[in-house]
Scaffold this active site. Structure first.
Site: not given
Ligand code: ADP
Length: 159
Positions: A18, A42, A91, A129
């Site tokens: 990032h 969430k 990616r 992540s």
């Protein structure tokens, strides 16, 4: 007119991948707002306040970069901060397919928005992540995947 881009994501946590996308985008825009998207219903791994603090620390010397959190649609955040661009990193071809749909739907909802994609640096392609979270969760050393300016000891759980 100022060229304002937002860089939306969960950033749970913010990785070197990032960081690299934001740094490479700095010359392209007048302002970049990193938007930590969250959903109050969430559960996240790191609380949004910590993610805000860490990302602000990474870009504390970059006057063009600010960091905010947002719950709701990305296009609504674009309107709020007067952004004309949505920055995303790519990616893999799987990223491309996912991003294509989001960008095309965002364009339908907010026709003035353009999505801008930067290809990841080859060395950052495998970093995501989820994997970094797993390393931290199991007590491993994730420092090489996290921004160098951050102190690893902060990435402890249950603080
Ligand atoms: P989201 O929850 O929206 O997928 P992420 O926090 O996973 O958000 O990622 C935000 C943006 O950063 C996405 O455009 C994603 O493709 C990009 N990104 C994530 N990891 C990397 C990486 N290693 N290299 C380049 N871009 C990345």
């Amino acid at each position: 007119m100022e060229r304002v881009a937002i860089f939306p994501g969960s950033f749970d946590p913010f990785t070197v991948g990032h960081e690299s996308i934001v740094k490479r985008a700095i010359p392209l825009f007048d302002k970049i707002v990193i938007m930590i998207g969250y959903n109050a219903n969430k559960r996240s791994f790191f609380p949004v306040e910590k993610r805000l603090k860490w990302i602000r620390e990474v870009f504390k010397d970059e006057s063009k970069v600010t960091v905010e959190s947002h719950e709701g649609l990305t296009v609504d955040f674009c309107k709020k901060v007067n952004a004309q661009y949505i920055l995303r990193g790519l990616r893999t071809s799987a990223d491309f397919e996912f991003e294509r749909a989001i960008a095309q739907v965002n364009k339908k909802m907010h026709p003035k928005i353009e999505s801008v994609f930067l290809l990841t640096m080859p060395e950052h392609t495998p970093i995501n992540s989820t994997i970094v979270r797993d390393i931290i969760f199991h007590g491993g050393d994730a420092s090489q995947f996290l921004p160098a300016s951050l102190n690893m000891s902060e990435f402890k759980l249950d603080e």
